[in-house]
Structure formats: structure tokens, C-alpha cells
Design an enzyme around this catalytic site. Sequence first.
Site, PDB file in Angstrom:
ATOM      1  N   THR A  69      -5.961   7.824  -4.641  1.00  0.00           N
ATOM      2  CA  THR A  69      -5.730   8.130  -3.227  1.00  0.00           C
ATOM      3  C   THR A  69      -4.583   9.130  -3.070  1.00  0.00           C
ATOM      4  O   THR A  69      -4.656  10.034  -2.230  1.00  0.00           O
ATOM      5  CB  THR A  69      -5.428   6.834  -2.454  1.00  0.00           C
ATOM      6  OG1 THR A  69      -6.568   5.981  -2.594  1.00  0.00           O
ATOM      7  CG2 THR A  69      -5.172   7.090  -0.993  1.00  0.00           C
ATOM      8  N   GLU A  84       0.845  -1.206   0.000  1.00  0.00           N
ATOM      9  CA  GLU A  84       0.000   0.000   0.000  1.00  0.00           C
ATOM     10  C   GLU A  84       0.878   1.254   0.000  1.00  0.00           C
ATOM     11  O   GLU A  84       0.596   2.226  -0.713  1.00  0.00           O
ATOM     12  CB  GLU A  84      -0.914  -0.045   1.233  1.00  0.00           C
ATOM     13  CG  GLU A  84      -2.048   0.943   1.245  1.00  0.00           C
ATOM     14  CD  GLU A  84      -3.189   0.608   0.292  1.00  0.00           C
ATOM     15  OE1 GLU A  84      -2.945   0.616  -0.932  1.00  0.00           O
ATOM     16  OE2 GLU A  84      -4.313   0.384   0.755  1.00  0.00           O
TER      17      GLU A  84
END
Length: 319
Positions: free
Chosen positions: A194, A142
Amino acid sequence: MGSDSGWIQVYAPATVANCGPAFDTLGFALERPGDRLAARWSAKPGVRLIEISDESIGAEHNLPLPRDPAKNTAGIAAIKALKLAGASAKRGLELKLHKGVPPGSGLGSSAASAVAAAWAVGELLDSSLPRQALLEACLEAEAAVSGRFADNIAPALYGGFVLIRSYDPLEIISLPVPPTLRLVIVRPHYRLLTKRARAVLPERVTLSAAVRNWANVGALVAALYRDDPALLGRALQDEIVEPARAPLIPGFAEAKAAALQAGALGCAISGAGPALFAIADEAGPLERIAQAICRVFQAHGLESSVYHSGISTRGVHRI
Ligand code: HSE
């Protein structure tokens, strides 16, 4: 997706991160959508993503996901999990990823792929790699694509509501899933990365906003323990991150107001957005709430998808 010659299959769910005021701190797992991943050992050394197929991506998503395992969270998490398990560098692994969670939706797409791959490695090794080690592997994945946060990957791995009390060292606390809580997700059809949604965040916050946010995070946790959707709804207030991100979501303020007007107990951005989630109790008019949100997005020129999902208490699992 293969089912014989050594293939195993894993399902990892979409997730809702932040839960209003708890930025990077609290998230929960959905029953659907989710990513499916098939994995098997191969004679050729190295991790290979041999196929990415997609049921999630409509015309609005025209950016292909990287097949390079060093750039895709599934590949990065698998490589790291193998390393943590002490597997030989000569080990060969083939992955086929079937995306169900739309990338750039705010529903933890990159996390679902990472968690599916790390879990598959654990299954194939038949090892006792603890979830915490898998979490480390997924966090690395991530961090490589979006940022170092665990409020998508932890609920995808553990299921239910999960609080990240600390990142260094990692400390994960599972919270109860309130039996009477109901929810609906509305995803407007455009992709918000994001990284971009994190780039607009303020570096400094006022003490008064921080006070209200941490009061709401405390109330949120209390609401989960009390099975109190009304309190949970009141606690879904974020004075720090939501105001910064709202301009990235056309019609956000109107959509949220429409959800509350239609009977939602609370409504907030899911993860980094643009999806929204709205909550209700058992009697809540979920369909009416969803339609109210969709109408606002429609007025802003956006089609939407609606997901009616329960909260997944088991998270990632083999299928
Ligand atoms: N907590 C992360 C963020 C989740 O809001 O940036 C991203 O989905």
C-alpha cells in the site's frame, strides 16, 4: 490454534476499500477471506505474537510478516486497545495469528489483523470498549505500516458498507447493503504494498476531475440506499486515484474492459490493488466475469485467485 486454556478466537474479514471514486472514504466488508486470531492472557507482561501461520500466502508471497508486536498491526492494535482500556502495563497477552487475507493484495490484510487483535482484547477484558475506541487503536496500527486511512478497518469492525465522513474527529457512517448486489474479486498473484501504491498518488488534482469524483461518490451512496446495482456500477469511476495506480497493475485497463464486456455493471481496483472487484445484480454472470479478468492477467503472465463472497454485515466477531 488453541481452543482451551483461556484461548478465545476471533474472525476479522477482508475488505474492499475506496469503492472506485471514494478514496480513503468508503469501504465494505467481505464474508471471506478473513484472518483468524487466538488470544489469551499470560503471566509474562507484554503483548507477544507467538505464532503467525498462513493459508493465504502462495509462492508469490515470500516476505515473512514481522513477529515483533511493535511492527505487526495485530500487535500494535492490541497494545493500543489495552492502553485505551486502562489495562495495567504488566498485563501479558499472547496472540496467534492465522492469516487468511493475503498481505499486499488490496484486500485489507493489515486491517484484518489489527481489527482481529483489537476485538480480541475487548472480548478478553469483557469490557465496554466502544467500537470507536477500537477503531482508534486500529487506525494507529494501520498508520504505522501503511498510512492513516480507515476505509479497510472501519468496515472490518462495523461490517457492511461504511463511510468515513471525517478523520478528525473520526465520524463513521454505516450505509445499507443492497440486497440484490453481487460481486466477485480477482486477485493476481503478486504483492503490491500500500505504501508504494500511495507513493504514486498526485498531490494536486484538477477541479473537473474532483467534480466528477464527488458526483460519483454521491451516486454511489444513493445506489446503496436504492438497491440499484446498475447505478452503483456507473458510479464506480475514479478519475483521480485509478489513473495513477493503473500502471502498477499489469493489464489493468484490459482486465476492467474484459469484465464489463463479460457483463459486469462496474469494475474497480480493490483498495490499493492489485486485486480487482466487479459487481453485478442477481442475474449477473459472475463466473464469466471472473474468468474474463483471469484470462487478461494470464496473458500478462500472472496467475490469479478468484473469491466469490457476499458482503459481511457483521464484520469482526468471536468464533
Ligand atoms: N484507501 C486506501 C488506499 C486503502 O487506497 O490507499 C488501502 O487498501
